[in-house]
Design a protein around this motif. Structure first.
Motif, PDB file in Angstrom:
ATOM      1  N   GLU A 199       0.861  -1.227   0.046  1.00 58.89           N
ATOM      2  CA  GLU A 199       0.094   0.029  -0.070  1.00 58.89           C
ATOM      3  C   GLU A 199       0.886   1.375  -0.053  1.00 58.89           C
ATOM      4  O   GLU A 199       0.321   2.123  -0.578  1.00 58.89           O
ATOM      5  CB  GLU A 199      -0.967   0.221   1.222  1.00 58.89           C
TER       6      GLU A 199
ATOM      7  N   SER B 225      -3.608   1.146  -2.665  1.00 58.36           N
ATOM      8  CA  SER B 225      -3.863   1.808  -1.533  1.00 58.36           C
ATOM      9  C   SER B 225      -5.298   2.689  -1.647  1.00 58.36           C
ATOM     10  O   SER B 225      -5.544   3.192  -2.799  1.00 58.36           O
ATOM     11  CB  SER B 225      -2.780   2.730  -0.965  1.00 58.36           C
TER      12      SER B 225
ATOM     13  N   GLU C 265      -9.355  -2.201   1.467  1.00 63.67           N
ATOM     14  CA  GLU C 265      -8.177  -2.443   1.596  1.00 63.67           C
ATOM     15  C   GLU C 265      -8.024  -3.936   1.381  1.00 63.67           C
ATOM     16  O   GLU C 265      -8.904  -4.842   1.376  1.00 63.67           O
ATOM     17  CB  GLU C 265      -7.751  -2.107   2.882  1.00 63.67           C
ATOM     18  N   LYS C 266      -6.833  -4.308   0.777  1.00 60.71           N
ATOM     19  CA  LYS C 266      -6.476  -5.396   0.086  1.00 60.71           C
ATOM     20  C   LYS C 266      -7.036  -6.311  -0.814  1.00 60.71           C
ATOM     21  O   LYS C 266      -6.994  -7.266  -1.231  1.00 60.71           O
ATOM     22  CB  LYS C 266      -6.348  -6.486   1.385  1.00 60.71           C
TER      23      LYS C 266
END
Lengths: 170, 290
Positions: free
Chosen positions: B135, B183, B206-207
């Motif tokens: 990120e 990110s 996120e991810k």
């Protein structure tokens, strides 16, 4: 002199830990240094090192907040506990703080930084376990290195700290 | 009896005061932290940057030492190859410079505002941590090198073509924090290569893979189509490859229609983020440089 010694050690530890982190190796050196400072030079030095260490490490790693404060405070508190509560001078017994320091000094912030996600917690725990084992093996070595320079500078050493506390108790 | 009531009143007032002071204390600490966080971050990075450059210098020294262990013939051959590459790039640069000049003249004739110019600055990753490995990272270039917040960061892929890594989100004199395309802090205006439809790329969770939102519903969106930077924002050059459109399955169009208003595409970034060590930052050219 203690302040200068710790300041130089702090810079070296931050550089090594940041450089290692940048290539994917996360070995927590700073909790060990904070433990040493709190144990040998007293709580003022240990807790005083927490804030600069967390700020320098976390902001240079690209974190938005210095979450390491939590782990470092635990490491300093653990040093005080170890100094006043545990009665052993054995070198092998040093493996216990060596194992626990990377766990308590690095795991909380990694879990927070990973947004408490299941995969993040799992990865952080695996990381902490590996670092704990490595810490248990290398901790006496770090103490010997720090003691060597402390002695050269005429400062208090790890072994003398326990004696100082015993004298205080008497 | 009266004495007890007075005592309880005093106790109540004391608790009330403690609570009030604790509340004010917490607010004060939060306010001081919020206002000082950025300054502290900037100071921490600038303070450490000379020390962290030692690591880069050591790496370079080790690399040069390793080069010296090679046979002279091999080194001479490598120098020859590099000289040829420099010649090729120089000639390409010359052609591009002519085109740039021509573009300037044409823009002036059409009374269009001058196109934004960009100056590439190379940087190395100085800080990166496991929880944010994909990120964000810190680079060893800051505003003293001309880097600014919002600047596009690129790196060559395996075949040598540049691809978007992310954008600069925080800056100090000697370092900058880059939020990558993985990110949530990196939002870029992009276009689909086949029909030039423009949308906004962002990471919603996120991810997860980034998505391109606010695309026109009627656009031609095919799987594996490249998505490029649109250049709408004046701090990002146009045409930098960002990713490719991800398929949602056989016989299923890759675009999802949201609220009957816009199409949304999921994209797989082209950057191999795990192995990035050196990046290029596109800084904005100053008027005097142009």
């Amino acid at each position: 002199m203690r302040f200068t010694f710790l300041f130089v050690c702090l810079i070296i530890a931050v550089v090594i830990q940041t450089a290692l982190r940048a290539i994917g190796i996360n070995f927590p050196l700073l909790p060990i240094l904070i433990f040493y400072a709190a144990y040998v030079y007293g709580p003022l030095f240990g807790f005083g090192l927490v804030l600069p260490a967390a700020f320098l490490l976390d902001f240079n790693g690209g974190w938005s907040h210095p979450w390491s404060i939590i782990g470092f405070l635990l490491a300093a508190a653990f040093a005080i506990f170890w100094l006043y509560r545990i009665e052993s001078d054995s070198l092998i017994f040093l493996a216990v703080p060596g194992f626990l320091l990377p766990v308590i000094g690095d795991l909380p912030q990694n879990i927070i930084a990973g947004d408490f996600s299941f995969s993040g917690i799992l990865e952080s725990c695996a990381d902490a376990l590996a670092n704990g084992i490595l810490g248990a093996v290398t901790f006496p070595f770090w103490i010997i290195v720090l003691d060597f320079f402390s002695k050269k500078l005429g400062l208090c050493t790890y072994g003398e700290a326990k004696e100082r506390v015993k004298k205080e108790k008497i | 009896m009266n004495f007890d009531v007075d005592n309880e009143n005093l106790k109540g007032k004391k608790i009330y005061r403690i609570l009030l002071f604790s509340f004010i204390g917490v607010i004060l600490i939060a306010a001081v932290y919020v206002s000082l966080r950025r300054t502290a971050a900037r100071f921490s990075r600038d303070f450490m940057s000379p020390f962290l450059r030692i690591v880069t210098l050591t790496e370079d020294t080790a690399f040069f030492a390793a080069q010296l262990s090679k046979p002279k013939k091999q080194l001479a051959l490598e120098v020859q190859n590099l000289q040829n590459r420099v010649l090729l790039l120089e000639s390409k640069n010359h052609v591009l410079k002519n085109l740039e000049d021509e573009n300037k003249v044409l823009r002036a004739l059409l009374k269009l505002p001058p196109a934004p110019g960009f100056q590439p600055v190379t940087a190395e990753i100085s800080g990166r941590t496991a929880p944010f490995w994909r990120e964000r990272f810190v680079i060893n270039r800051g505003w003293s090198d001309g880097v600014g917040v919002g600047n596009a960061v690129v790196t060559p892929d395996q075949v040598g073509n540049i691809v978007l890594v992310g954008r600069v989100i925080e800056i100090s004199a000697g370092s900058a924090v880059v939020a990558t395309v993985f990110s949530g802090d990196c939002r870029v205006s992009v276009k689909v290569e086949t029909d030039s439809s423009t949308g906004g790329m962002e990471v919603l969770k996120e991810k997860a893979l980034p998505v391109v939102r606010y695309l026109p519903i009627g656009g031609d969106y095919q799987p594996n189509t490249r998505v490029l930077t649109s250049g709408i924002a004046d701090d990002t050059p146009a045409g930098i490859p960002v990713g490719i459109v991800v398929s949602r399955g056989k016989d299923v169009p890759p675009a999802v229609i949201r609220d009957q208003l816009y199409a949304e595409l999921t994209i797989a970034p082209l950057i191999r983020i795990d192995t990035v060590r050196t990046v290029i930052v596109f800084t904005k050219k100053k008027e005097t440089d142009q």
